[in-house]
Design a protein around this motif. Structure first.
Motif, PDB file in Angstrom:
ATOM      1  N   ARG A 462       0.831  -1.206   0.000  1.00  0.00           N
ATOM      2  CA  ARG A 462       0.000   0.000   0.000  1.00  0.00           C
ATOM      3  C   ARG A 462       0.867   1.257   0.000  1.00  0.00           C
ATOM      4  N   ALA A 463       1.978   1.209   0.716  1.00  0.00           N
ATOM      5  CA  ALA A 463       2.863   2.375   0.763  1.00  0.00           C
ATOM      6  C   ALA A 463       3.466   2.666  -0.601  1.00  0.00           C
ATOM      7  N   ARG A 464       3.855   1.632  -1.337  1.00  0.00           N
ATOM      8  CA  ARG A 464       4.422   1.858  -2.661  1.00  0.00           C
ATOM      9  C   ARG A 464       3.377   2.403  -3.631  1.00  0.00           C
ATOM     10  N   LEU A 465       2.135   1.962  -3.505  1.00  0.00           N
ATOM     11  CA  LEU A 465       1.074   2.513  -4.348  1.00  0.00           C
ATOM     12  C   LEU A 465       0.896   4.002  -4.088  1.00  0.00           C
ATOM     13  N   ALA A 466       0.895   4.385  -2.827  1.00  0.00           N
ATOM     14  CA  ALA A 466       0.742   5.804  -2.496  1.00  0.00           C
ATOM     15  C   ALA A 466       1.928   6.618  -2.982  1.00  0.00           C
ATOM     16  N   ALA A 467       3.141   6.096  -2.791  1.00  0.00           N
ATOM     17  CA  ALA A 467       4.329   6.829  -3.236  1.00  0.00           C
ATOM     18  C   ALA A 467       4.338   6.987  -4.752  1.00  0.00           C
ATOM     19  N   GLY A 468       3.938   5.943  -5.473  1.00  0.00           N
ATOM     20  CA  GLY A 468       3.888   6.055  -6.928  1.00  0.00           C
ATOM     21  C   GLY A 468       2.865   7.063  -7.402  1.00  0.00           C
ATOM     22  N   ALA A 469       1.699   7.114  -6.736  1.00  0.00           N
ATOM     23  CA  ALA A 469       0.671   8.078  -7.130  1.00  0.00           C
ATOM     24  C   ALA A 469       1.136   9.513  -6.893  1.00  0.00           C
ATOM     25  N   LEU A 470       1.758   9.758  -5.750  1.00  0.00           N
ATOM     26  CA  LEU A 470       2.217  11.116  -5.456  1.00  0.00           C
ATOM     27  C   LEU A 470       3.377  11.523  -6.360  1.00  0.00           C
ATOM     28  N   ALA A 471       4.294  10.602  -6.636  1.00  0.00           N
ATOM     29  CA  ALA A 471       5.397  10.927  -7.535  1.00  0.00           C
ATOM     30  C   ALA A 471       4.891  11.241  -8.935  1.00  0.00           C
ATOM     31  N   ALA A 472       3.870  10.517  -9.387  1.00  0.00           N
ATOM     32  CA  ALA A 472       3.287  10.814 -10.701  1.00  0.00           C
ATOM     33  C   ALA A 472       2.660  12.202 -10.726  1.00  0.00           C
ATOM     34  N   ARG A 473       2.044  12.611  -9.620  1.00  0.00           N
ATOM     35  CA  ARG A 473       1.463  13.957  -9.573  1.00  0.00           C
ATOM     36  C   ARG A 473       2.548  15.029  -9.637  1.00  0.00           C
ATOM     37  N   VAL A 474       3.652  14.800  -8.940  1.00  0.00           N
ATOM     38  CA  VAL A 474       4.735  15.786  -8.975  1.00  0.00           C
ATOM     39  C   VAL A 474       5.308  15.901 -10.382  1.00  0.00           C
TER      40      VAL A 474
END
Length: 586
Positions: A462-474
């Protein structure tokens, strides 16, 4: 102190170490100067008994004899050798708390390299073995220095409620072991750093270290040790590192690239025993609680599984040379001589491929978002040392053994704290600032919240999913910013024209007629220059476009046709004479 073998009663420490084939313990730490010791001195059995077992000066016997010779009473002479509060106070019947009745005089920190490092240390030649041991020493000493400078605190005040930095440093006794506790001896290069709980306060008096602060930073120290060990191995041996998933849904571990994975199973027989027992304990936990165990519960279950499967110490003690011969023979019998003898060569070849494929680029803004997302999903509320540990894990994964810039992990943590967190409660805890992570999208601020409550997936997944989503937004925000500030193609800069109607010039006439506009020479010249510049830029742009189309369609420029000489015309009044010219060089 004598490895994982059994020490017979009555055998001196040094003799038992020689029999077991392990080196003697050595003193480390900046706090040794206050005791008259030097880093690198051998730890004797009596010194360890006095300092780590009784909380007294390592040379207490000599000090006590000198004081008795000067006429001091035995009680005063003994009290002068005690560092801080004597342990006899803890045995007093007036003590109410159970933890105070059990003296805690040392912390055992274990520095253990990844599994493939043990394999390379056991199966390669002696030169490579010595280099790996040097890497172990450097990484361990740097980690202990960080604990001294940034973590170690002394208890101060009534009940030890206040914390102050230690005056000198830590006092550490380091013991090196070579093998694991498995039933069949397997290589496991690791160091036991026994940290004395006694340290000096800023005023020079002796007290106890804050064990809470040390234990809270254990994971951050572990990630720092791993990062330094990877960098030393890569710089000295030319090996690279790759992630390996040990448990699905959990954090991967870094291993040396090119080492046969079958050797990991051969070396980690103890781990296999623990995993078999852990699966049974995990099933019971899920049946009882209704969901998989979290990070803390999983660690507690792993410790319980390790205790249940812990075998007794071996009675057969072998030297390191004998152990390495036995390990190499066992590996060759299981996987062949080529796998063992070409281990270092394959590691160097794999390192070249890894470093050619992975770019060692560290974007502090993206790493800060990644770190905050992972720690927030796995913990909710967290402290600064949690961010520091995750930042070091990220650096080890991205750099793959290349050296990081000093202070880079601290800058990542500071960026994460300043830009993406907010305080929680009155303590030093914090959590993710969702408004900072989603500054212009209020509806998506709750993207991370469902991930923290979703029990069907593992926490790290779950943590990697969240990190990937936020990095894509940046990245999307950066891309939009670049596109918004880019100059439009084929745009020509021309002088701006006022959109408002020019105010008529009145020369005092009452008929209201305007004078005819005058066209001066300067105005015409400026207009001509502007149009010529615009035409030149348009022509250049069209020429570039034509060349790009030709390159895209692989069009070759056609050779210019040969110039056809114009037909000869005879000028009136002249006569052409064959074989002769009218002038020039013949």
């Amino acid at each position: 102190m004598v490895g994982d073998g059994h020490r017979r009663a009555g055998t001196p420490l040094r003799a038992a170490q020689d029999e077991a084939g392990v080196p003697p313990g050595v003193w480390k730490g900046r706090g040794l100067a206050a005791l008259g010791l030097t880093a690198g001195d051998v730890v004797t059995e009596r010194q360890a008994e006095l300092l780590l077992g009784e909380g007294r000066h390592p040379d207490a016997d000599r000090i006590e004899r000198e004081l008795l010779a000067q006429g001091e009473s035995p009680a005063r002479a003994r009290r002068a050798t005690v560092l801080g509060r004597p342990i006899e106070h803890n045995a007093s019947p007036k003590t109410d708390k159970a933890k105070e009745r059990t003296p805690w005089l040392a912390l055992d920190l274990v520095f253990r390299a990844p599994s493939t490092a043990h394999i390379a240390w056991a199966l390669t030649d002696d030169e490579t073995r010595l280099v790996l041991e040097m890497c172990q020493d450097i990484a361990r000493d740097r980690t202990l220095a960080w604990l001294e400078e940034s973590v170690a605190q002394i208890r101060w005040g009534s009940g030890g409620k206040h914390r102050r930095p230690v005056r000198d440093g830590l006092i550490v006794a380091v013991f090196r072991h070579y093998e694991s506790r498995a039933a069949e001896s397997k290589p496991l290069l690791h160091d036991h750093a026994v940290v004395s709980i006694r340290a000096r306060r800023p005023d020079g008096t002796w007290g106890n270290l804050s064990a809470d602060s040390m234990l809270a930073h254990i994971v951050a120290a572990d990630t720092l040790y791993t990062l330094h060990f990877m960098e030393e191995v890569s710089s000295r041996l030319g090996w690279a590192w790759v992630p390996r998933e040990v448990t699905p849904g959990r954090r991967p571990v870094m291993e040396i690239a090119g080492v046969d994975r079958r050797l990991i199973g051969w070396q980690s027989t103890r781990r296999q025993q623990i995993e078999d027992a852990l699966s049974v304990l995990t099933d019971k936990y899920e049946e009882r609680q209704g969901h998989p165990p979290g990070e803390k519960a999983g660690y507690a279950l792993a410790c319980q599984a390790a205790d249940q499967t812990r075998p007794p110490k071996r009675t057969e003690l072998l030297s390191l040379t004998e152990l390495r011969t036995r390990w190499r023979t066992s590996a060759i019998r299981a996987f062949g001589a080529c796998t063992v003898y070409r281990l270092a060569e394959r590691a160097r070849a794999a390192a070249a491929a890894v470093w050619a494929r992975v770019r060692p680029v560290v974007d502090i803004a993206l790493v800060a978002v990644d770190v905050v997302a992972v720690v927030y999903v796995m913990r909710g509320a967290f402290a600064r040392h949690h961010l520091l540990a995750e930042a070091r894990r990220h650096l080890s994964y991205v750099l793959r053994g290349r050296r990081h810039e000093p202070g880079l992990n601290a800058r990542i943590v500071q960026a994460a704290v300043d830009d993406h967190t907010r305080p929680v409660g009155r303590g030093r805890r914090m959590t993710a600032n969702l408004r900072a992570l989603y500054p212009s999208d209020i509806e998506d601020q709750a993207v991370l919240r469902p991930l923290t409550r979703r029990r069907t997936a593992a926490p790290y997944e779950r943590a990697r999913l969240a990190a990937g989503a936020l990095a894509a937004r940046v990245r999307a925000a950066r891309r939009a910013e670049r596109l918004g500030s880019r100059t439009r193609p084929y745009a020509v800069a021309v002088p701006a024209v006022s959109r408002s109607r020019p105010r008529p010039f009145r020369d005092g006439r009452k008929d209201g007629r305007l004078p005819e506009p005058e066209t001066g020479i300067d105005t015409v010249e400026r207009t001509r220059q502007t149009l010529e510049a615009a035409a030149a830029q348009v022509a250049s742009t069209l020429q570039d476009s034509r060349r790009a189309r030709e390159a895209a369609h692989c069009l070759r420029p056609q050779p210019a046709p040969a110039a056809v000489p114009p037909p000869y015309t005879q000028q009136p009044g002249t006569q052409h004479t064959p074989g002769r010219t009218t002038g020039g060089v013949t």
